[in-house]
Structure formats: C-alpha cells, structure tokens
Scaffold this motif. Sequence first.
Motif, PDB file in Angstrom:
ATOM      1  N   GLN A 117       0.835  -1.209   0.000  1.00 55.56           N
ATOM      2  CA  GLN A 117       0.000   0.000   0.000  1.00 55.56           C
ATOM      3  C   GLN A 117       0.865   1.253   0.000  1.00 55.56           C
ATOM      4  O   GLN A 117       0.586   2.220  -0.707  1.00 55.56           O
ATOM      5  CB  GLN A 117      -0.931   0.009   1.213  1.00 55.56           C
ATOM      6  N   ASN A 118       1.945   1.191   0.766  1.00 47.91           N
ATOM      7  CA  ASN A 118       2.836   2.350   0.799  1.00 47.91           C
ATOM      8  C   ASN A 118       3.513   2.579  -0.546  1.00 47.91           C
ATOM      9  O   ASN A 118       3.749   3.718  -0.957  1.00 47.91           O
ATOM     10  CB  ASN A 118       3.903   2.189   1.891  1.00 47.91           C
ATOM     11  N   ARG A 119       3.810   1.460  -1.228  1.00 45.71           N
ATOM     12  CA  ARG A 119       4.418   1.577  -2.542  1.00 45.71           C
ATOM     13  C   ARG A 119       3.456   2.306  -3.487  1.00 45.71           C
ATOM     14  O   ARG A 119       3.851   3.160  -4.267  1.00 45.71           O
ATOM     15  CB  ARG A 119       4.721   0.167  -3.087  1.00 45.71           C
ATOM     16  N   PHE A 120       2.168   1.971  -3.359  1.00 42.13           N
ATOM     17  CA  PHE A 120       1.156   2.635  -4.169  1.00 42.13           C
ATOM     18  C   PHE A 120       1.065   4.122  -3.818  1.00 42.13           C
ATOM     19  O   PHE A 120       1.062   4.993  -4.683  1.00 42.13           O
ATOM     20  CB  PHE A 120      -0.203   1.957  -3.987  1.00 42.13           C
ATOM     21  N   LYS A 121       1.036   4.387  -2.498  1.00 46.20           N
ATOM     22  CA  LYS A 121       0.926   5.786  -2.061  1.00 46.20           C
ATOM     23  C   LYS A 121       2.105   6.607  -2.573  1.00 46.20           C
ATOM     24  O   LYS A 121       1.941   7.750  -3.017  1.00 46.20           O
ATOM     25  CB  LYS A 121       0.876   5.866  -0.537  1.00 46.20           C
ATOM     26  N   ALA A 122       3.287   5.998  -2.535  1.00 49.20           N
ATOM     27  CA  ALA A 122       4.488   6.710  -2.995  1.00 49.20           C
ATOM     28  C   ALA A 122       4.395   7.009  -4.494  1.00 49.20           C
ATOM     29  O   ALA A 122       4.779   8.089  -4.945  1.00 49.20           O
ATOM     30  CB  ALA A 122       5.736   5.891  -2.689  1.00 49.20           C
ATOM     31  N   ALA A 123       3.860   6.038  -5.231  1.00 44.04           N
ATOM     32  CA  ALA A 123       3.722   6.232  -6.681  1.00 44.04           C
ATOM     33  C   ALA A 123       2.753   7.381  -6.969  1.00 44.04           C
ATOM     34  O   ALA A 123       2.986   8.196  -7.867  1.00 44.04           O
ATOM     35  CB  ALA A 123       3.237   4.956  -7.355  1.00 44.04           C
ATOM     36  N   VAL A 124       1.673   7.447  -6.195  1.00 42.40           N
ATOM     37  CA  VAL A 124       0.704   8.531  -6.388  1.00 42.40           C
ATOM     38  C   VAL A 124       1.356   9.872  -6.047  1.00 42.40           C
ATOM     39  O   VAL A 124       1.182  10.865  -6.754  1.00 42.40           O
ATOM     40  CB  VAL A 124      -0.553   8.310  -5.512  1.00 42.40           C
ATOM     41  N   LYS A 125       2.149   9.849  -4.983  1.00 41.82           N
ATOM     42  CA  LYS A 125       2.815  11.093  -4.585  1.00 41.82           C
ATOM     43  C   LYS A 125       3.742  11.582  -5.705  1.00 41.82           C
ATOM     44  O   LYS A 125       3.778  12.751  -6.037  1.00 41.82           O
ATOM     45  CB  LYS A 125       3.604  10.859  -3.281  1.00 41.82           C
ATOM     46  N   ARG A 126       4.493  10.632  -6.284  1.00 45.69           N
ATOM     47  CA  ARG A 126       5.393  11.015  -7.384  1.00 45.69           C
ATOM     48  C   ARG A 126       4.593  11.547  -8.574  1.00 45.69           C
ATOM     49  O   ARG A 126       4.979  12.523  -9.207  1.00 45.69           O
ATOM     50  CB  ARG A 126       6.251   9.824  -7.820  1.00 45.69           C
ATOM     51  N   ALA A 127       3.473  10.877  -8.844  1.00 51.16           N
ATOM     52  CA  ALA A 127       2.622  11.326  -9.957  1.00 51.16           C
ATOM     53  C   ALA A 127       2.114  12.749  -9.691  1.00 51.16           C
ATOM     54  O   ALA A 127       2.072  13.583 -10.587  1.00 51.16           O
ATOM     55  CB  ALA A 127       1.450  10.368 -10.145  1.00 51.16           C
ATOM     56  N   GLU A 128       1.765  13.014  -8.430  1.00 51.43           N
ATOM     57  CA  GLU A 128       1.306  14.353  -8.049  1.00 51.43           C
ATOM     58  C   GLU A 128       2.390  15.388  -8.322  1.00 51.43           C
ATOM     59  O   GLU A 128       2.135  16.445  -8.896  1.00 51.43           O
ATOM     60  CB  GLU A 128       0.998  14.386  -6.545  1.00 51.43           C
ATOM     61  N   LYS A 129       3.605  15.049  -7.899  1.00 55.41           N
ATOM     62  CA  LYS A 129       4.727  15.987  -8.100  1.00 55.41           C
ATOM     63  C   LYS A 129       4.934  16.254  -9.578  1.00 55.41           C
ATOM     64  O   LYS A 129       5.151  17.401  -9.986  1.00 55.41           O
ATOM     65  CB  LYS A 129       6.016  15.387  -7.496  1.00 55.41           C
ATOM     66  N   GLU A 130       4.862  15.196 -10.398  1.00 58.22           N
ATOM     67  CA  GLU A 130       5.051  15.366 -11.846  1.00 58.22           C
ATOM     68  C   GLU A 130       4.022  16.345 -12.409  1.00 58.22           C
ATOM     69  O   GLU A 130       4.367  17.253 -13.148  1.00 58.22           O
ATOM     70  CB  GLU A 130       4.860  14.021 -12.570  1.00 58.22           C
TER      71      GLU A 130
ATOM     72  N   ALA B 257      -8.396  -2.711  -2.401  1.00 61.34           N
ATOM     73  CA  ALA B 257      -8.245  -3.945  -3.174  1.00 61.34           C
ATOM     74  C   ALA B 257      -6.940  -4.660  -2.840  1.00 61.34           C
ATOM     75  O   ALA B 257      -6.888  -5.892  -2.779  1.00 61.34           O
ATOM     76  CB  ALA B 257      -8.308  -3.635  -4.668  1.00 61.34           C
ATOM     77  N   ILE B 258      -5.871  -3.894  -2.616  1.00 59.97           N
ATOM     78  CA  ILE B 258      -4.585  -4.500  -2.244  1.00 59.97           C
ATOM     79  C   ILE B 258      -4.787  -5.317  -0.974  1.00 59.97           C
ATOM     80  O   ILE B 258      -4.407  -6.484  -0.889  1.00 59.97           O
ATOM     81  CB  ILE B 258      -3.505  -3.417  -2.014  1.00 59.97           C
ATOM     82  N   GLU B 259      -5.435  -4.686  -0.017  1.00 61.80           N
ATOM     83  CA  GLU B 259      -5.659  -5.293   1.286  1.00 61.80           C
ATOM     84  C   GLU B 259      -6.592  -6.506   1.185  1.00 61.80           C
ATOM     85  O   GLU B 259      -6.276  -7.598   1.642  1.00 61.80           O
ATOM     86  CB  GLU B 259      -6.280  -4.223   2.195  1.00 61.80           C
ATOM     87  N   LYS B 260      -7.730  -6.291   0.541  1.00 58.00           N
ATOM     88  CA  LYS B 260      -8.761  -7.332   0.517  1.00 58.00           C
ATOM     89  C   LYS B 260      -8.337  -8.546  -0.302  1.00 58.00           C
ATOM     90  O   LYS B 260      -8.569  -9.687   0.083  1.00 58.00           O
ATOM     91  CB  LYS B 260     -10.073  -6.765  -0.058  1.00 58.00           C
ATOM     92  N   GLU B 261      -7.722  -8.281  -1.479  1.00 56.56           N
ATOM     93  CA  GLU B 261      -7.383  -9.372  -2.380  1.00 56.56           C
ATOM     94  C   GLU B 261      -5.994  -9.927  -2.114  1.00 56.56           C
ATOM     95  O   GLU B 261      -5.638 -10.977  -2.644  1.00 56.56           O
ATOM     96  CB  GLU B 261      -7.457  -8.902  -3.838  1.00 56.56           C
ATOM     97  N   GLY B 262      -5.203  -9.191  -1.348  1.00 58.75           N
ATOM     98  CA  GLY B 262      -3.840  -9.630  -1.107  1.00 58.75           C
ATOM     99  C   GLY B 262      -3.016  -9.670  -2.380  1.00 58.75           C
ATOM    100  O   GLY B 262      -2.317 -10.651  -2.667  1.00 58.75           O
ATOM    101  N   ILE B 263      -3.134  -8.609  -3.183  1.00 56.05           N
ATOM    102  CA  ILE B 263      -2.435  -8.589  -4.481  1.00 56.05           C
ATOM    103  C   ILE B 263      -1.558  -7.351  -4.618  1.00 56.05           C
ATOM    104  O   ILE B 263      -1.632  -6.432  -3.806  1.00 56.05           O
ATOM    105  CB  ILE B 263      -3.437  -8.596  -5.665  1.00 56.05           C
ATOM    106  N   ASN B 264      -0.756  -7.366  -5.686  1.00 56.00           N
ATOM    107  CA  ASN B 264       0.142  -6.240  -5.934  1.00 56.00           C
ATOM    108  C   ASN B 264      -0.620  -4.994  -6.369  1.00 56.00           C
ATOM    109  O   ASN B 264      -1.732  -5.065  -6.888  1.00 56.00           O
ATOM    110  CB  ASN B 264       1.197  -6.619  -6.986  1.00 56.00           C
TER     111      ASN B 264
END
Lengths: 94, 597
Positions: B51-64, B102-109
């Motif tokens: 989840q943190n990996r996802f959050k970080a990606a969104v943060k980078r997208a925001e910066k872009e 979905a990451i949490e519930k499905e246990g997926i990447n």
Amino acid sequence: MVKASSTETSKEATIANELGLHARSASQVARLAAKARSNVWLCKGDHKADATSIMDVLTLECPKGTKLVVLIEDPEDNEILQQIVTLIESGFGE
Amino acid sequence: MSEALQKEETRLPGIDASPGICIGKAYLLDNEGVNIVERYPVAKGQLKNEQNRFKAAVKRAEKELQRVIQNTPEYLRQNTAILEAHLVLLKDKMLYGKTLEAIEKEGINAEWALKMVVTQARNMFASMEDAYFRERVSDIIHVSDRILQNLMGSKPVDIGAIDKRVILVARDLSPAETSQIHLERVKGFVTDLGGKASHTSIIARTLEIPAVQGVGDATRKICTDDLIIVDGIEGVVILHPEESTLVEYSEREVEFARRKATLARLSHRPARTRDGIDIKVMGNIELPEEVVSVLDHGGDGIGLYRTEFQYLSRPFFPTEEELFDRYCDVVEVMAGLPVTIRTLDINGDKALANGGVPGAGEVNPALGLRGIRYCLKKTEVFRTQLRAILRAAAFGPIRVLFPMIATLEEVVEAKRCLREAAESLEKEGTEHGADVSVGVMIEVPSAVITAEALAERVDFFSIGTNDLIQYSLAIDRGNREVMHLFQPLDPAILRLLKITADAAKAGGIPLYMCGEMASYPIHLPVLIGLGIQELSMNPQAIPAVKNTLRALDTRQSRDFLEELLKQRSANAAYGLLAEAYGKLVEERSFPTEEEIG
C-alpha cells in the motif's frame, strides 16, 4: 445515511454550462466538498454520488440542463452547500 | 526436425515500422490481447508495504503533474484546469481509496489492484448513454497510467524491470488492443500484418519502441520466450540469433541509443544555419497524445495537426465541444507555440463509418470527394470544425490549413466559411481568437501552377509532398509496380517546388513544408535552398533534422539548388546531392559524442 433526516439539508441546482459536469467542473465541486465536516452528495433521480469523488460525480452523467439535488448531512456544512449550488448555477465560470 | 535445426538463426524480413533495435524474449499475444500488467500475490505481512508503494507512486505522480502545471506560463494558466482536475483525481476515493482497499482485501500487488479498479470504471463509463460522458473515462485512464508508470520502473537502472520487458509478437494489434497493453512493459513490436501507417506503428514511433511489421508469419515461427532481435531500422526480425549476431546487434543497440540521446540533448536549441538563419522545425501529429513527443524532441510547434482521427470509426460526427476540447488540449500543451490545424481531409483509405461515407463507392477516391471539396459540400460539418478551431484560438496561436486546394475559388469559398463561423461566434458573444492565420496545402499540381494568385489570398503555403508527387507523377504509392517512381527529387517535382517558392516570395508570404520529404536530412540542402522557413515532420525525425540544418548554409544551398535543377533525372539529382552533402548529412544526423564536443 448515518444521520437523521431532520439534520439534512438539500438544495436543487441546474447544470448551466455547455459541457456539463466533466472532470474539470467536477473537480471544482470536489474541492469544495472536501472541506465539509460530513458527507456531501449530488443526487440525480435515484442516483447518488459522493461529491468529493470526481469519478463518482462523472458517473452521474450530467449534461447541461440536468437538475441535481445537493445534499448535506451536517447543518454546519450549509455554507458549503450554498457555495456548491452557486458554483453549479454559475456554470463553473466557463 | 532435430533440435539443432529448429534453433537455427532465421531472418524474418518485414517493414521498418519504427526505428531502433532491441534484443529480448518474445511474448506471443493471443487474440484476446493479453495485458502485460502482472498479477502476483502479496503476503499478509507485506500488504502495508505494498500500500505504501502505491501511495508513494501517487505522490510522485502528483509531483510530476504539479511540475507540469508550474512550468506553464502565467498567461496560459487557465488551460491547465484539466491537469488540476487530474491532480484531484489522483486522490479520488473511487480510485485511490478503492485501490488501497483492493490491495488489502485481495492480497495482491498494487499494479493489479489499480488495473482492477480502472477496469471497473471503464465498464461503468462504457455503459453510459451520452457519448461525451463515455469519453470522460479517458481522464481516469490518463491518471491511472501516470500512477502505473510510477509504480513500474521509471527507475533509471532497474535490471529486474528491464529483464521483464518483452517484445510483443502478434498477428495484428487493433487500436483498442494497443490501448489495453501497458506499453512501458513492451520493448518492441513484431506483427504479421500492418505497415508504416498502422496505428501500432504510430504508437511505436511515438513511444520510440522499435517495431517491424508486415512480417507475414511471425506468429507461426516465433514462440513465447524465444530470443529475438528486432531491427526497426532495417526492418528485419532475427530469430534464435547466433552468438556473433548477438554481439553485433548489442553494439548497434547501444550505439543507436547513444546517438539518439546526444541528438535529443541538442534538439531543444534552435536550428540556426551557419549563416544565421533560424529554421523552425515542427512536428506533425494525428493524435493529441503525440504532442508531448513533439515537445520532447525539441519541436518548435505543430506544423500539421491531422484532424481526421476524430471522424473515424464512429457513428456520429464529433460535436463542436468535443473538437474544441481536443484542440484546446493540443494548444494547452504547446504552451504558446504555434499549432497548425489542417481541416478535415478525408480520403479514400480513411472512410467515415457514417451514412454519407466519403471515398467509399468512389471509383477513384484519390481524385474524388475529399479535403476541401468535401468540406465545401458539407458546409455544416465544415462550420462545426471551423467554430471549434476559432474558439480554441482564444487560448493560443492557431493557424488554419486548408487541404487539397486545386482552384482559387475554393480558397475564396473556404475563407468565406471561416469568416461566417467567426461572425456567428461574435454574434453569440462566444470567446474566440481574432487573429487566425490562414494557409493552404500545396499538394495538387494546379495549385502550384496558380500559386502566384493563391499567394495573394492566403497568409502562408504549406507543401504536402506525398500528394504532390502522387498527383504530379501519377503514381499510387501503395502500388508495388510503380512505387519506384515515387521520387521527391524527380526533375518535375523540383521544378514544381521552385515555382511554389518563387510564388510565395513574390506574394511576400512564408513557405512551409509538412510532407514526408522534409523528414529526410539529405533533402535539407534542397529545402533551405528553396527558402522554406519551416519544416514539419514526425516528431522522431526532428532532432536529426535540426542538427543537420546547423551545418548548412542557405546561400550555398541556393547555389547548389541551381545546379540540381539542371539535372535530367531523379538519379542524377540524388547522385549530385549525395556527392555534395552525403557525408555531412550522415555525420550530422547520427553524430558521435566527440563530434558534438
């Protein structure tokens, strides 16, 4: 809905801009709604969308002329309700 | 068949659809169009990290996105509204919240979770009644793509991610399939069908992914995980390469990338000739997505925006609002640089799915109802487009370009339509650009012959070489039997170019070229010798053209052109050109590090 209906306030608004509620206009609504203490809803007939979610609002499919009801759950959010209605009726300054 | 025989090195020739070289494992695409986003389970203990990996990606997208918005000049800020909306969308509950869930519930990447959420949204939008709203899904896709890019290896050196990138091998790829593939996972394309003008080839060139198309039986000969080399420069695929071939191509791959990088670095500087003349080098686009590529390659504007795409394969004509939206997108991203919009130029190979299909049913569509002829007949379609163009012109410099002009009357008539469109906007009080310059394509021989008269009526000429050659030499370029006669340096073509240049000069209007001829650096001495001030081409060609222009001298080129005009055949002209400029052009369009210093 969590709260009793007596605390709900709603107001009607008609989409005035040519393009209707698209991503740009929906994002303006979302920005206002994000400041609310409780939930803010946009209702079109039976459909109800979370005003803070652009995606949800887009799925309401509101072209020009659509009549919407803006709904708040906390009377404290009345000012935000007014602002949203004004924004919609002003055609989002487009 | 023995194992050894099966693994023999095989060369599969095809069409060079997109330049570049790549070596890697093949991935055979089935008819369904497999998605390259991978799904893998994530252990319970790791879900927070995911989840943190996802959050970080969104943060980078925001910066872009914020960077893009900040880099937009103040006077164009109102155009960044859509990007501001995308910024809000990044954190939208339905996208951000649902993916985390979905990451949490499905246990997926994270990639797969995001894809699931976006697919749901796609379906939801697809079922909408209103076409305009159905298309709004593109905003969501833009945003999710940006997140995906940040999730999947935009890290510069990530061997793991590079290893996983594959070369797609498919029978054919439809635009819909291409749009479902996560292209950042693809390092090359090989298809059985298709050619240079196919959608896949346009996409591949835009993304600068090597592609070889029209191989014929690639999907029968190549299996998933086979090692292959895609040479998009020569147009050949090498299956089961031998050690020595691998070494040779690895070197060529590195060399190509190095030279391209060197050129790209230089491309943002102006193309000033040795005698101090600035030549504008612009990009040709068909899809609004290609605009970014023009800027990335140092383009000085859009010299040709082909607008047919929005009229194709759909049940209705696009509305004025729709067109206005698209044109604004382009103008917005170009941020003050000129955008040349060519009005509808439907022709034989691009037919509308509409009732009144132009081109369809005509015995000879290339000589039939197309371009300005069609627009002057279907004035309501023309008017809709002109109004959209004029309205977009309020947001940046736009030029209108009329295609297929054959007579002066057509120019007068088209300008009248434009004037009426402006008047109707004026009357309604709708915001629109007041100062739109008007030009015509010079692509029909009669337009060349009457160029002097045309020059009095328009603000600029833009030469379209492909059609001019086709119509002048009576050659269908799609016909293999006569293809060899398609020669831009044919004495007749050179003379037509000269007449056009002289007429533009006499009329005091600038001369541009947006045809394919301009994208080959070897032609540049001819073009600047003619006094062409602006060249437009596919974005990938811009860096080499700019760098070659910097080594040329317009006065010298003018003298050289005089010599060239004396030649009696295309071959003789090529010989002379290669002798005088061949070496220089080769060095400049493919410079080594040392030569640039």
